[in-house]
Design an enzyme around this catalytic site. Structure first.
Site, mmCIF file in Angstrom:
data_model
loop_
_atom_site.group_PDB
_atom_site.id
_atom_site.type_symbol
_atom_site.label_atom_id
_atom_site.label_comp_id
_atom_site.label_asym_id
_atom_site.label_seq_id
_atom_site.Cartn_x
_atom_site.Cartn_y
_atom_site.Cartn_z
ATOM 1 N N CYS A 130 45.863 30.669 42.337
ATOM 2 C CA CYS A 130 44.538 30.052 42.260
ATOM 3 C C CYS A 130 44.597 28.782 41.410
ATOM 4 O O CYS A 130 45.155 27.791 41.843
ATOM 5 C CB CYS A 130 43.515 31.053 41.724
ATOM 6 N N GLU B 194 47.297 39.892 42.041
ATOM 7 C CA GLU B 194 47.285 40.742 40.846
ATOM 8 C C GLU B 194 46.076 41.670 40.804
ATOM 9 O O GLU B 194 46.081 42.684 40.095
ATOM 10 C CB GLU B 194 47.338 39.879 39.580
ATOM 11 N N HIS C 49 44.471 36.284 44.954
ATOM 12 C CA HIS C 49 44.754 36.980 43.690
ATOM 13 C C HIS C 49 45.454 38.313 43.954
ATOM 14 O O HIS C 49 44.844 39.382 43.879
ATOM 15 C CB HIS C 49 43.454 37.220 42.928
#
Length: 247
Positions: free
Chosen positions: A78, A212, A210
């Protein structure tokens, strides 16, 4: 993992943070630039702020040493992807002076911040960041996105070259795995539906999604506790792939 908090409240803090970052880069194997409004989402975009830090002479030298002398890895998610593409680390693999012919990330076509889950597919698996079973699966991956500036602008001929070189890592796709140019499947209007791209050798990866936010402790790094209201393949463990590179 060493988490380095970059302080920039005043000149003294900034200098201290630069020195600490240079020191940590000297021993690190991976530099990971996080997303999620990193750097406090500085005015005019935290990606631009991070890019300025990476261009600082001692930091630039440390990053290049990590890549060229120690065969390290760099990841940008990002805001981190914004910084990598603005410095040239993706797709060129080196820090370059800004020029008009470089790809860039700009405002979403919809004209506002977008936060949702999208389908992506792997395009190329030559990168070390792809070398994990959960990443190279043939089915599409559900990945959360959250950004206001995620639209990739790139020259058509250069994009073709990146596809041919295997540097396009992932694309936004529909449920059938077909790349799509329109919102909401392509949430920001990125050209050629590009979601992630790499440096020529694949060791630098930048992507908007994302990953994660869906990693847990179950099989292959999956989680059954996150994004529970959406069914599908949410495990794309690029982090395990990065660690495996050094095994």
């Amino acid at each position: 993992t060493k988490i380095l908090v970059f302080l920039n409240k005043d000149g003294k803090m900034l200098e201290s943070s630069l020195n600490e970052l240079q020191k940590e880069l000297g021993t690190a194997q991976i530099l990971a630039l996080s997303g999620g409004f990193s750097a406090g989402d500085e005015p005019d975009g935290s990606g631009k702020f991070i890019a300025n830090v990476l261009r600082e002479n001692r930091i630039a030298q440390a990053v290049i040493s990590l890549l060229e002398e120690r065969n390290g890895l760099v990841l940008g998610i990002c805001n981190g992807f914004q910084a990598l593409i603005k410095t040239g680390l993706v797709p060129y693999g080196k820090i370059l002076a800004p020029s008009e012919d470089m790809p860039t990330l700009t405002f979403n076509r919809i004209g506002r911040h977008i936060s949702r889950v999208v389908n992506t597919r792997m395009v190329s698996a030559i990168s070390p960041w792809a070398q994990h079973q959960s990443v190279v699966q043939s089915q599409t991956h559900l990945v959360p996105i959250s950004h206001g500036e995620g639209r990739i602008i790139i020259d058509k001929d250069f994009a073709k070259k990146l596809f041919e070189n295997g540097q396009i890592f992932t694309q936004y796709v529909d449920e059938n795995g077909n790349p799509v140019m329109t919102e909401p499947t392509n949430p920001n209007g990125s050209m050629f539906a590009i979601e992630g791209m790499t440096s020529p050798d694949g060791r630098v990866l930048g992507k908007m999604g994302h990953n994660e936010r869906t990693i847990g402790t179950e099989h292959l790094g999956a989680s059954n506790e996150l994004i529970k209201n959406i069914q599908g393949n949410k495990c794309q463990n690029i982090f395990a792939a990065g660690v495996r590179y050094f095994d």
